[in-house]
Design a protein around this motif. Structure first.
Motif, PDB file in Angstrom:
ATOM      1  N   VAL A   5       0.861  -1.181   0.000  1.00 38.95           N
ATOM      2  CA  VAL A   5       0.000   0.000   0.000  1.00 38.95           C
ATOM      3  C   VAL A   5       0.898   1.233   0.000  1.00 38.95           C
ATOM      4  O   VAL A   5       1.867   1.301   0.761  1.00 38.95           O
ATOM      5  CB  VAL A   5      -0.964   0.012   1.206  1.00 38.95           C
ATOM      6  CG1 VAL A   5      -0.219  -0.090   2.534  1.00 38.95           C
ATOM      7  CG2 VAL A   5      -1.858   1.239   1.176  1.00 38.95           C
ATOM      8  N   GLU A   6       0.605   2.203  -0.872  1.00 41.98           N
ATOM      9  CA  GLU A   6       1.425   3.402  -1.019  1.00 41.98           C
ATOM     10  C   GLU A   6       0.542   4.612  -1.326  1.00 41.98           C
ATOM     11  O   GLU A   6      -0.384   4.521  -2.137  1.00 41.98           O
ATOM     12  CB  GLU A   6       2.432   3.242  -2.172  1.00 41.98           C
ATOM     13  CG  GLU A   6       3.357   2.051  -2.042  1.00 41.98           C
ATOM     14  CD  GLU A   6       4.450   2.271  -1.020  1.00 41.98           C
ATOM     15  OE1 GLU A   6       4.684   3.437  -0.642  1.00 41.98           O
ATOM     16  OE2 GLU A   6       5.068   1.290  -0.600  1.00 41.98           O
ATOM     17  N   PHE A   7       0.859   5.723  -0.681  1.00 43.67           N
ATOM     18  CA  PHE A   7       0.243   6.998  -1.063  1.00 43.67           C
ATOM     19  C   PHE A   7       1.032   7.598  -2.221  1.00 43.67           C
ATOM     20  O   PHE A   7       2.250   7.425  -2.318  1.00 43.67           O
ATOM     21  CB  PHE A   7       0.276   7.978   0.106  1.00 43.67           C
ATOM     22  CG  PHE A   7      -0.703   7.674   1.196  1.00 43.67           C
ATOM     23  CD1 PHE A   7      -1.986   8.203   1.166  1.00 43.67           C
ATOM     24  CD2 PHE A   7      -0.335   6.876   2.268  1.00 43.67           C
ATOM     25  CE1 PHE A   7      -2.890   7.947   2.185  1.00 43.67           C
ATOM     26  CE2 PHE A   7      -1.226   6.609   3.291  1.00 43.67           C
ATOM     27  CZ  PHE A   7      -2.512   7.141   3.247  1.00 43.67           C
ATOM     28  N   ASN A   8       0.328   8.321  -3.082  1.00 45.43           N
ATOM     29  CA  ASN A   8       1.056   9.068  -4.115  1.00 45.43           C
ATOM     30  C   ASN A   8       1.709  10.290  -3.484  1.00 45.43           C
ATOM     31  O   ASN A   8       1.558  10.560  -2.282  1.00 45.43           O
ATOM     32  CB  ASN A   8       0.123   9.455  -5.267  1.00 45.43           C
ATOM     33  CG  ASN A   8      -0.891  10.522  -4.858  1.00 45.43           C
ATOM     34  OD1 ASN A   8      -1.215  10.673  -3.682  1.00 45.43           O
ATOM     35  ND2 ASN A   8      -1.406  11.253  -5.829  1.00 45.43           N
ATOM     36  N   GLU A   9       2.449  11.044  -4.277  1.00 45.03           N
ATOM     37  CA  GLU A   9       3.218  12.172  -3.740  1.00 45.03           C
ATOM     38  C   GLU A   9       2.334  13.217  -3.081  1.00 45.03           C
ATOM     39  O   GLU A   9       2.711  13.823  -2.073  1.00 45.03           O
ATOM     40  CB  GLU A   9       4.032  12.817  -4.867  1.00 45.03           C
ATOM     41  CG  GLU A   9       5.003  13.886  -4.391  1.00 45.03           C
ATOM     42  CD  GLU A   9       5.783  14.495  -5.536  1.00 45.03           C
ATOM     43  OE1 GLU A   9       6.913  14.950  -5.303  1.00 45.03           O
ATOM     44  OE2 GLU A   9       5.253  14.518  -6.666  1.00 45.03           O
ATOM     45  N   GLY A  10       1.141  13.448  -3.595  1.00 49.74           N
ATOM     46  CA  GLY A  10       0.242  14.437  -3.018  1.00 49.74           C
ATOM     47  C   GLY A  10      -0.557  13.937  -1.841  1.00 49.74           C
ATOM     48  O   GLY A  10      -1.173  14.727  -1.114  1.00 49.74           O
ATOM     49  N   GLY A  11      -0.613  12.612  -1.643  1.00 46.77           N
ATOM     50  CA  GLY A  11      -1.346  12.029  -0.532  1.00 46.77           C
ATOM     51  C   GLY A  11      -2.834  11.904  -0.760  1.00 46.77           C
ATOM     52  O   GLY A  11      -3.577  11.521   0.151  1.00 46.77           O
ATOM     53  N   ASP A  12      -3.309  12.191  -1.986  1.00 44.33           N
ATOM     54  CA  ASP A  12      -4.750  12.126  -2.248  1.00 44.33           C
ATOM     55  C   ASP A  12      -5.179  10.821  -2.909  1.00 44.33           C
ATOM     56  O   ASP A  12      -6.361  10.522  -2.998  1.00 44.33           O
ATOM     57  CB  ASP A  12      -5.178  13.302  -3.127  1.00 44.33           C
ATOM     58  CG  ASP A  12      -4.431  13.344  -4.452  1.00 44.33           C
ATOM     59  OD1 ASP A  12      -3.248  12.937  -4.486  1.00 44.33           O
ATOM     60  OD2 ASP A  12      -5.019  13.784  -5.462  1.00 44.33           O
ATOM     61  N   ILE A  13      -4.206  10.028  -3.376  1.00 43.75           N
ATOM     62  CA  ILE A  13      -4.512   8.736  -4.002  1.00 43.75           C
ATOM     63  C   ILE A  13      -3.754   7.629  -3.280  1.00 43.75           C
ATOM     64  O   ILE A  13      -2.571   7.779  -2.953  1.00 43.75           O
ATOM     65  CB  ILE A  13      -4.131   8.729  -5.495  1.00 43.75           C
ATOM     66  CG1 ILE A  13      -4.897   9.811  -6.252  1.00 43.75           C
ATOM     67  CG2 ILE A  13      -4.430   7.364  -6.123  1.00 43.75           C
ATOM     68  CD1 ILE A  13      -4.507   9.925  -7.716  1.00 43.75           C
ATOM     69  N   LEU A  14      -4.456   6.532  -3.043  1.00 41.48           N
ATOM     70  CA  LEU A  14      -3.867   5.375  -2.389  1.00 41.48           C
ATOM     71  C   LEU A  14      -3.752   4.241  -3.405  1.00 41.48           C
ATOM     72  O   LEU A  14      -4.754   3.809  -3.985  1.00 41.48           O
ATOM     73  CB  LEU A  14      -4.747   4.936  -1.208  1.00 41.48           C
ATOM     74  CG  LEU A  14      -4.131   3.958  -0.210  1.00 41.48           C
ATOM     75  CD1 LEU A  14      -2.996   4.618   0.547  1.00 41.48           C
ATOM     76  CD2 LEU A  14      -5.206   3.473   0.763  1.00 41.48           C
ATOM     77  N   PHE A  15      -2.530   3.771  -3.630  1.00 39.86           N
ATOM     78  CA  PHE A  15      -2.291   2.657  -4.543  1.00 39.86           C
ATOM     79  C   PHE A  15      -2.099   1.374  -3.745  1.00 39.86           C
ATOM     80  O   PHE A  15      -1.405   1.365  -2.727  1.00 39.86           O
ATOM     81  CB  PHE A  15      -1.039   2.909  -5.395  1.00 39.86           C
ATOM     82  CG  PHE A  15      -1.199   3.970  -6.437  1.00 39.86           C
ATOM     83  CD1 PHE A  15      -1.632   3.639  -7.720  1.00 39.86           C
ATOM     84  CD2 PHE A  15      -0.929   5.306  -6.159  1.00 39.86           C
ATOM     85  CE1 PHE A  15      -1.787   4.606  -8.691  1.00 39.86           C
ATOM     86  CE2 PHE A  15      -1.068   6.284  -7.121  1.00 39.86           C
ATOM     87  CZ  PHE A  15      -1.502   5.932  -8.396  1.00 39.86           C
ATOM     88  N   THR A  16      -2.693   0.294  -4.235  1.00 42.96           N
ATOM     89  CA  THR A  16      -2.524  -1.008  -3.593  1.00 42.96           C
ATOM     90  C   THR A  16      -2.252  -2.080  -4.640  1.00 42.96           C
ATOM     91  O   THR A  16      -2.703  -1.981  -5.787  1.00 42.96           O
ATOM     92  CB  THR A  16      -3.780  -1.412  -2.788  1.00 42.96           C
ATOM     93  OG1 THR A  16      -4.927  -1.416  -3.656  1.00 42.96           O
ATOM     94  CG2 THR A  16      -4.022  -0.467  -1.627  1.00 42.96           C
TER      95      THR A  16
END
Length: 420
Positions: A145-156
């Motif tokens: 699980v990772e946040f993108n650089e802006g913190g508005d999208i969560l990648f899994t």
């Protein structure tokens, strides 16, 4: 771009208990011996016996007073410790095994991915942790699980071979790549401009653009799983650590392999960047640490023995200091330039799976096979870094016995006195 962490290993759980040392308090027997050749009559023996009895009673009374005073001091110390304001969030305990964790790069949020395929989103502070959302995303284990650089999208990324992008604020699905890999996805790293890379169990690395349905690049780098990936701010090279013990770098601009390292004798599990991203530190399943110069990934420039147990994860906390953990459940801090052990940051009773550092650099979070996440305040590291004397001869035995302020185990003496 967020710099992060860690390989994920699934193995039989073997409990590693960490016991505090015990101290035994036992009464010493006192003997009154007669002198050889000296005769005594019954009255003298009776008087002597009475004197011994009176002395023993006095000693016992004094011993009880001393013990009472000692207990009072212990009670005072416990009360003083409890009265201190909490300097880190309380631990989070979950029902299911936690595979990965990720701090938001912009605010006080932390995401927990579990073996059931869900992601738990918590807001944290020193008083409490509030569960904001439970995202049911994958039908099998959510491995990264990772946040993108802006913190508005969560990648899994999951064992179900799917890659999912979720809006953090609304919890709604933004994009889903089903069957993104032929093998289960093991690792995911976010890049800039809606791009990210993934590595799978079969040694394939793919580059993705959130705005496109198909991968921009697909490269086979080996036959074992891609345990970890890292890049620097320029994002020209992607360095991949493999389960086969090989470090492979990819030219992302040219979509080709840049270098392949020599074969190491164990799995390469975790990586971190130091010294303004000019130094790459790589950990292994045999507890060794290999130091590489950036762009010189074929052969390491230095080698250290990090610990006797498998290193599973690491996180850089300053330009010189790294915190590592793994099979024995202990979080250790080390200064790399010069190389010396600093002490124990914290500990779990079972192996630690992953580490991450908060957006403000104040906390480290760690998750273990106990299904728990613990927080450690590491704000003191900036002070420690400035106190390290590069010309000071290392006392390894003393350094290894130190427990840093975040640890639940207290030092017998002041930690900072050993750094000057």
């Amino acid at each position: 771009m967020k710099k992060k962490k860690m390989g994920i290993a699934f193995r039989d759980l073997e409990k590693k208990s960490i016991d505090d040392s015990d101290t035994d308090f036992s009464d010493e027997s006192r003997e009154i011996d007669g002198f050889d050749g000296m005769e005594t009559d019954d009255n003298e023996e009776g008087e002597t016996s009475n004197m011994v009895q009176a002395e023993n009673e006095t000693i016992g009374s004094n011993s009880e007073l001393d013990q009472s005073d000692e207990e009072d001091e212990v009670i005072k110390a416990i009360k003083a410790e409890k009265s201190k304001p909490r300097d880190h969030p309380p631990a989070i305990t979950c029902e299911d095994f936690i595979v990965d964790i990720s701090y938001s790069p912009s605010n006080n949020l932390i995401a927990l991915a579990n073996i059931m395929g869900d992601v738990l989103l918590y807001e944290y502070n020193n008083d409490e942790n509030k569960l904001l959302n439970t995202l049911e995303l994958h039908v099998k284990a959510c491995r990264d699980v990772e946040f993108n650089e802006g913190g508005d999208i969560l990648f899994t990324a999951g064992k179900d071979k799917a890659i999912i992008a979720t809006d953090v604020e609304t919890g709604k699905l933004k994009c889903c790549f089903e069957n993104a890999h032929e093998e289960p996805v093991y690792k995911l790293v976010c890049l800039e401009n809606n791009k990210f890379v993934t590595g799978d169990d079969g040694g394939t690395v793919k580059l993705w653009d959130l705005r496109k349905p198909d991968p921009c690049m697909s490269i086979k780098i080996g036959d074992e799983h891609v345990s970890n990936m890292i890049t620097n701010e320029s994002e020209k090279y992607l360095v991949c650590a493999g389960g086969d013990g090989v470090l492979t770098s990819i030219d992302l601009k040219g979509s080709k392999i840049y270098t392949t390292s020599e074969d190491y004798d164990s799995e390469l599990t975790c990586m971190g960047l130091f010294r303004s991203e000019t130094k790459l530190l790589v950990g292994s399943s045999k507890g060794k640490l290999y130091l590489f110069n950036w762009k010189e990934f074929g052969l390491h420039s230095d080698e250290y023995v990090g610990q006797k147990h498998s290193l599973q994860c690491m996180v850089p906390v300053t330009q010189n200091i790294v915190v590592t953990s793994g099979e024995d459940g202990i979080l250790r801090a080390a200064h790399m330039f010069p190389q010396r052990q600093l002490g124990i940051v914290g500990q779990h009773s079972l192996p630690v799976e992953c580490l991450d550092i908060s957006h403000d650099g104040q906390y480290i979070a760690s998750c273990s096979h106990n299904n728990d996440v613990k927080f450690w305040n590491i704000s003191y590291f900036e002070t420690i870094d400035s106190l390290i004397d590069v010309n000071h001869k290392q006392n390894k035995k003393k350094d290894m016995s130190n427990n840093l302020p975040s640890s639940s185990v207290k030092n017998a003496s002041d930690f900072f006195s050993g750094l000057m």
